[in-house]
Design an enzyme around this catalytic site. Structure first.
Site, PDB file in Angstrom:
ATOM      1  CB  SER A 116      33.799  33.289  42.656  1.00 14.32           C
ATOM      2  OG  SER A 116      35.052  32.671  42.754  1.00 14.32           O
TER       3      SER A 116
HETATM    4  N1  SAH Z   1      37.232  30.135  45.956  1.00 16.91           N
HETATM    5  C1  SAH Z   1      37.642  31.467  46.359  1.00 16.91           C
HETATM    6  C2  SAH Z   1      37.936  32.386  45.202  1.00 16.91           C
HETATM    7  C3  SAH Z   1      39.074  31.919  44.400  1.00 16.91           C
HETATM    8  S1  SAH Z   1      40.131  33.132  43.684  1.00 16.91           S
HETATM    9  C4  SAH Z   1      36.632  32.118  47.264  1.00 16.91           C
HETATM   10  O1  SAH Z   1      35.585  31.505  47.554  1.00 16.91           O
HETATM   11  O2  SAH Z   1      36.888  33.230  47.721  1.00 16.91           O
HETATM   12  C5  SAH Z   1      41.346  31.966  43.140  1.00 16.91           C
HETATM   13  C6  SAH Z   1      42.342  31.601  44.200  1.00 16.91           C
HETATM   14  O3  SAH Z   1      43.151  30.571  43.669  1.00 16.91           O
HETATM   15  C7  SAH Z   1      43.282  32.746  44.565  1.00 16.91           C
HETATM   16  O4  SAH Z   1      43.236  32.977  45.936  1.00 16.91           O
HETATM   17  C8  SAH Z   1      44.646  32.226  44.124  1.00 16.91           C
HETATM   18  O5  SAH Z   1      45.703  32.649  44.963  1.00 16.91           O
HETATM   19  C9  SAH Z   1      44.442  30.731  44.192  1.00 16.91           C
HETATM   20  N2  SAH Z   1      45.386  29.940  43.393  1.00 16.91           N
HETATM   21  C10 SAH Z   1      45.828  30.147  42.117  1.00 16.91           C
HETATM   22  N3  SAH Z   1      46.687  29.175  41.773  1.00 16.91           N
HETATM   23  C11 SAH Z   1      46.785  28.320  42.823  1.00 16.91           C
HETATM   24  C12 SAH Z   1      47.529  27.136  43.079  1.00 16.91           C
HETATM   25  N4  SAH Z   1      48.369  26.603  42.185  1.00 16.91           N
HETATM   26  N5  SAH Z   1      47.378  26.531  44.278  1.00 16.91           N
HETATM   27  C13 SAH Z   1      46.557  27.035  45.219  1.00 16.91           C
HETATM   28  N6  SAH Z   1      45.830  28.168  45.044  1.00 16.91           N
HETATM   29  C14 SAH Z   1      45.945  28.802  43.868  1.00 16.91           C
END
Ligand code: SAH
Length: 215
Positions: free
Chosen positions: A60
């Site tokens: 992000s």
């Molecule tokens: N917080 C992260 C960025 C998030 S990007 C950082 O600091 O880098 C969003 C993430 O959510 C992605 O890696 C995606 O694979 C994950 N995601 C999406 N749906 C999800 C779910 N149902 N359970 C777990 N992770 C999920």
């Protein structure tokens, strides 16, 4: 010198976009975002933009990370749940401000990579779980704080049920292709209080674990 200027630029962006909490700024200054991205993106890690990580996901934008962390009002007694580990960057920041962090990621490869990074950085109060975060983490509930870093169309009921009374949940709400709203939810004795924290853009929360060819 260049490194120093990049760091100044990074902190300036945070402050100018409203990240004013001293503890949050301190945690973000101490951790290097560079350690959470790979290859050519390392040289752009100080920029206030999202950047690509493995599995087609993104780390992000730093100011959004700062604003979400600040809105969580963390203290060193908090047990926190993050949904969407991605690179592990947000989890690392949480771990410096809270007692215990659980973070769930649906891509096995991302879960493994971030677990390795966090261990290398000696951040031992984080547990990375490979699983479907849309189910929360019932075995560790209730949580004092929940942060979702992927967008859901509505705040998931399952997650709200795993939030302690008096607890805070922060998440982007809206359809994946549209502009989403960052929402703060406070769970009180009598119900849920919602505050709109502005527009954001996140990858979608997808149900189920990922079945990647290479993981
Ligand atoms: N917080 C992260 C960025 C998030 S990007 C950082 O600091 O880098 C969003 C993430 O959510 C992605 O890696 C995606 O694979 C994950 N995601 C999406 N749906 C999800 C779910 N149902 N359970 C777990 N992770 C999920």
């Amino acid at each position: 010198m260049e490194e120093f200027e990049h760091q100044m630029q990074f902190v300036f962006a945070l402050r100018s976009r409203g990240v004013t909490n001293a503890a949050v700024l301190n945690a973000m200054e101490k951790l290097q975002r560079r350690d959470f991205v790979e290859g050519i993106f390392q040289d752009r890690s100080f920029e206030d933009t999202p950047l690509p990580i493995s599995c087609g996901q993104t780390i992000s934008q730093p100011t959004v990370v700062g604003l979400m962390t600040q809105a969580l009002e963390l203290n060193n007694r908090c047990k926190v749940l993050e949904i969407g580990t991605g690179s592990g960057y947000q989890a690392a920041i949480l771990s410096r401000l809270a007692r215990r962090v659980y973070t769930v990621e649906r891509h096995r490869r991302l879960a493994r990579q971030s677990r390795e990074r966090l261990t290398t950085l000696h951040l031992h109060n984080i547990t990375v779980v490979h699983g479907d975060g849309s189910l929360g983490l019932p075995e560790q509930a209730p949580f004092d704080r929940i942060i979702v870093t992927a967008a859901a169309e509505d705040p998931p009921r399952v997650l709200l049920d795993q939030l302690r009374t008096g607890g805070i949940m922060i998440l982007p709400v809206g359809q994946s292709q549209a502009v989403q709203t960052l929402v703060k939810i406070v769970k009180t004795e009598t119900g849920l209080d919602y505050t709109d924290l502005g527009s954001v853009r996140f990858v979608p929360l997808v149900e189920g674990v990922a079945h990647d060819v290479l993981d």
